[in-house]
Design a protein around this motif. Structure first.
Motif, PDB file in Angstrom:
ATOM      1  N   LEU A 241      -5.042  -1.596  -6.060  1.00 54.94           N
ATOM      2  CA  LEU A 241      -5.905  -0.817  -5.175  1.00 54.94           C
ATOM      3  C   LEU A 241      -6.514   0.364  -5.907  1.00 54.94           C
ATOM      4  O   LEU A 241      -5.862   0.969  -6.756  1.00 54.94           O
ATOM      5  CB  LEU A 241      -5.080  -0.230  -4.027  1.00 54.94           C
TER       6      LEU A 241
ATOM      7  N   LEU B 172      -8.382   3.799  -4.375  1.00 60.17           N
ATOM      8  CA  LEU B 172      -8.814   4.491  -3.162  1.00 60.17           C
ATOM      9  C   LEU B 172      -9.542   5.784  -3.511  1.00 60.17           C
ATOM     10  O   LEU B 172      -9.103   6.532  -4.395  1.00 60.17           O
ATOM     11  CB  LEU B 172      -7.611   4.827  -2.277  1.00 60.17           C
ATOM     12  N   GLU B 173     -10.623   6.021  -2.773  1.00 58.63           N
ATOM     13  CA  GLU B 173     -11.387   7.255  -2.980  1.00 58.63           C
ATOM     14  C   GLU B 173     -10.493   8.468  -2.716  1.00 58.63           C
ATOM     15  O   GLU B 173      -9.704   8.480  -1.772  1.00 58.63           O
ATOM     16  CB  GLU B 173     -12.598   7.263  -2.032  1.00 58.63           C
TER      17      GLU B 173
ATOM     18  N   SER C  72     -16.058   0.751   6.229  1.00 57.50           N
ATOM     19  CA  SER C  72     -14.888   1.615   6.282  1.00 57.50           C
ATOM     20  C   SER C  72     -15.282   2.890   7.014  1.00 57.50           C
ATOM     21  O   SER C  72     -16.342   3.440   6.760  1.00 57.50           O
ATOM     22  CB  SER C  72     -14.421   1.937   4.862  1.00 57.50           C
TER      23      SER C  72
ATOM     24  N   PHE D  95     -12.821   1.998  -0.353  1.00 54.97           N
ATOM     25  CA  PHE D  95     -11.538   1.369  -0.581  1.00 54.97           C
ATOM     26  C   PHE D  95     -11.772   0.113  -1.402  1.00 54.97           C
ATOM     27  O   PHE D  95     -12.577  -0.733  -1.022  1.00 54.97           O
ATOM     28  CB  PHE D  95     -10.942   1.045   0.785  1.00 54.97           C
TER      29      PHE D  95
ATOM     30  N   SER E 122     -10.036  -3.134  -3.543  1.00 56.18           N
ATOM     31  CA  SER E 122      -8.856  -3.934  -3.847  1.00 56.18           C
ATOM     32  C   SER E 122      -9.310  -5.108  -4.709  1.00 56.18           C
ATOM     33  O   SER E 122     -10.222  -5.835  -4.339  1.00 56.18           O
ATOM     34  CB  SER E 122      -8.236  -4.432  -2.547  1.00 56.18           C
TER      35      SER E 122
ATOM     36  N   GLY F   3      -2.625   0.822   1.228  1.00 51.43           N
ATOM     37  CA  GLY F   3      -2.863   2.258   1.086  1.00 51.43           C
ATOM     38  C   GLY F   3      -2.301   2.918   2.336  1.00 51.43           C
ATOM     39  O   GLY F   3      -2.761   2.633   3.434  1.00 51.43           O
TER      40      GLY F   3
ATOM     41  N   SER G 181      -2.649   6.969   0.873  1.00 50.27           N
ATOM     42  CA  SER G 181      -4.044   7.008   1.298  1.00 50.27           C
ATOM     43  C   SER G 181      -4.280   8.346   1.975  1.00 50.27           C
ATOM     44  O   SER G 181      -3.459   8.813   2.750  1.00 50.27           O
ATOM     45  CB  SER G 181      -4.306   5.866   2.278  1.00 50.27           C
TER      46      SER G 181
ATOM     47  N   PHE H 181      -4.864   1.152   4.898  1.00 47.30           N
ATOM     48  CA  PHE H 181      -5.679   0.096   4.317  1.00 47.30           C
ATOM     49  C   PHE H 181      -4.787  -1.066   3.929  1.00 47.30           C
ATOM     50  O   PHE H 181      -3.783  -0.856   3.263  1.00 47.30           O
ATOM     51  CB  PHE H 181      -6.360   0.570   3.033  1.00 47.30           C
TER      52      PHE H 181
END
Lengths: 359, 359
Positions: A68, A70-71, A148, A153, A155, B112, B148, B153
């Motif tokens: 993953l 993630l921002e 989102s 996000f 993956s 996440g 997250s 997520f």
């Protein structure tokens, strides 16, 4: 890096400046499909059906991994451009295949996309993603895209293949084995710190003029890491390595994973860990001494591996860009011998996503 | 449903009421690894290394698919319990393998996780995930967990296998083929609407007392869909189906995917689409007529497939719980003949994550 993006960029030009709501979900999928299509796809069935169908040669085992991004956890869009983000998303997964000694073959990407992001940026993401895959002869065969309501996000799943008897796990290290690392660790973490110091988001846009700049080198190592795919394959084929992992959390943390899973300890010599010229040159601008980056800096995607003593000579004959940095020991403790010859406990200091609270 | 969770729950009991920060990232991975370990794992290498290593029999092809589930997009924690969420996350991916006629074998999960969620809830997620996998003899072999800063997520990847010549794509439908659907569509969308109507979050906790309740049946279909794995395998082995997809977006939308990829049109007869008893009983409490749920309701995970006329008799001999609902036609238009015999255009009305703006 051999960046020849011409055909790829052309295929995507028509989508420039569109919003995702102009494309629609299936429009986006079609544009990704179009932009990543190859003349000869090794997939039986690629993007666009319920699942991809892949044929591996009969005697080979399938390797599979997922990661993953993630921002605001793994990346920050104020200093990462989308091309680099796509590149890195693919790279971190291929690095896991490399760390098993496998040959990467296929990728799937799943993106949760906030509506604020223009279609062009997402396609830029896929340009970087596709470029990294092409460098390693790997094919995008499927995925998922959805909206989102929170951040971006990402993956990614990568599939590779290996001969069953040649797979290199984390569990095979034995006391006496030499510990090796490819390349020079610590650069990525230093690059991240320099990026965070920059006030404006310059990303990698001016990378050509920055080529000789040590800061740009460190930043590039953070934004566009190169997975050690060829090195992993070579190590698997040669049979030299007894255990292997890629440095994603940091040298001390990842060596800890090898020690834990192999039931051994380790002693590392600080003076043997290679310090790259750019890291040395930039040390004065960094918050910590270089050794801290070497031992705890993550996201280098170098390979950390162990080699039984009797195979070290054979390993050297491979002319791999790897350096011996220590020895596997009995027990479970990890130690580092510093530049003054003092032996200290080496604590895993990589990133823990759910750090324990001190009581 | 044959829910025998005893051994599984016991393995996880010790983690009850802990926070993720008590476990730590690697503690969480270990607890997932422990809770999902089996006596005889079909994976060469499962959770805990850089990648999983899987061996498929020599003559079989690997199927792979990935799906995202994002909080407040795909699910709402005010009315979904974690066990059901885990169940569904696995189910939607196995459904994609089923829709190719494949045998699901392995899964990877990437989560996440916001820090507000207690460890127990995440492990409850994995209990539901594992239970669905066990029902279909599928094994969790890896994944990723990270913190997250936004919502929860979920990204799941499923791998399956199939004989190359038996894979059923979306592209094989031909004019004249009969259109079939398994089970009764529309229940999941009706269940979602009923869940949204409920003010309090009751989830599935009281499902035993609710068993005879038509509302509970519809809600269960939404929260814990059952992928049609056996049906998909049977269809592949029999060679009856020319094209197949699972209903995730809605019957009209998913039939549209078959038509688009096969280069054909379709005519569906509204009076032939099976309406389940619970859906009929609850129709008065729903906002739309039942037919709307049948045609546009997504997330049923029923199989929608086409059968050449000369194989319909053979299909019926399989005694599959599937109903003929229409015919594939030449051209590209989709039509529905309503209960009054009027023929109308059938528009794909499933969920588009990036809906086109009307200009």
């Amino acid at each position: 890096l051999p960046l020849d993006e011409t055909g790829f960029v052309t295929g995507m030009r028509e989508y420039r400046f569109m919003n995702l709501s102009d494309l629609g979900e299936f429009g986006l999928i079609r544009s990704i499909q179009k932009a990543t299509r190859r003349h000869h796809s090794p997939a039986l069935i690629g993007i666009g059906d319920d699942a991809a169908a892949l044929r591996f040669s009969a005697s080979r085992t399938v390797l599979v991994t997922t990661d993953l991004l993630l921002e605001n956890v793994h990346f920050d869009l104020t200093y990462t451009d989308y091309y680099s983000l796509g590149w890195k998303s693919a790279a971190v997964n291929l690095s896991d295949i490399a760390a098993m000694g496998g040959v990467p073959r296929f990728c799937l990407s799943a993106l949760g996309i906030p509506s604020r992001i223009p279609a062009e940026d997402i396609l830029d993401f896929y340009r970087g993603f596709e470029q990294l895959l092409r460098l390693h002869k790997t094919t995008l065969v499927g995925g998922d895209t959805c909206s989102s309501r929170a951040g971006l996000f990402i993956s990614v799943t990568a599939l590779g293949e290996a001969s069953e008897s040649r797979i290199i796990t984390r569990a095979g290290a034995r006391p006496g084995d030499a510990i090796f690392v490819t390349g020079a660790p610590g650069e990525s973490a230093a690059g991240l710190e320099l990026l965070q110091l920059r006030s404006a988001a310059r990303g990698m846009r001016n990378r050509k003029t920055e080529k000789r700049n040590p800061e740009a080198r460190l930043v590039e190592r953070h934004l566009r890491p190169v997975p050690r795919v060829a090195e992993g394959i070579l190590l698997a084929r040669s049979g030299c390595a007894s255990a292997m992992i890629d440095i994603s959390d940091g040298l001390s943390s990842d060596l800890g994973h090898i020690c834990e899973q192999s039931g051994v300890g380790a002693e590392v010599r600080a003076d043997l860990i290679p310090v790259s010229k750019p890291l040395k040159e930039m040390e004065k601008r960094l918050s910590k001494p270089a050794l801290q980056y070497l031992l705890s800096g993550g996201e280098d995607y170098e390979l950390l591996f162990t080699v039984p003593r009797q195979r070290v000579k054979k390993l050297r004959s491979l002319a791999l860009a790897a350096t011996e940095i220590g020895t596997i020991t009995k027990g479970s403790g990890m130690f580092v011998v510093d530049h003054n010859g003092r032996k200290q406990a080496l604590l895993p200091q990589g990133y823990d996503h759910f750090p324990r609270r001190s009581l």
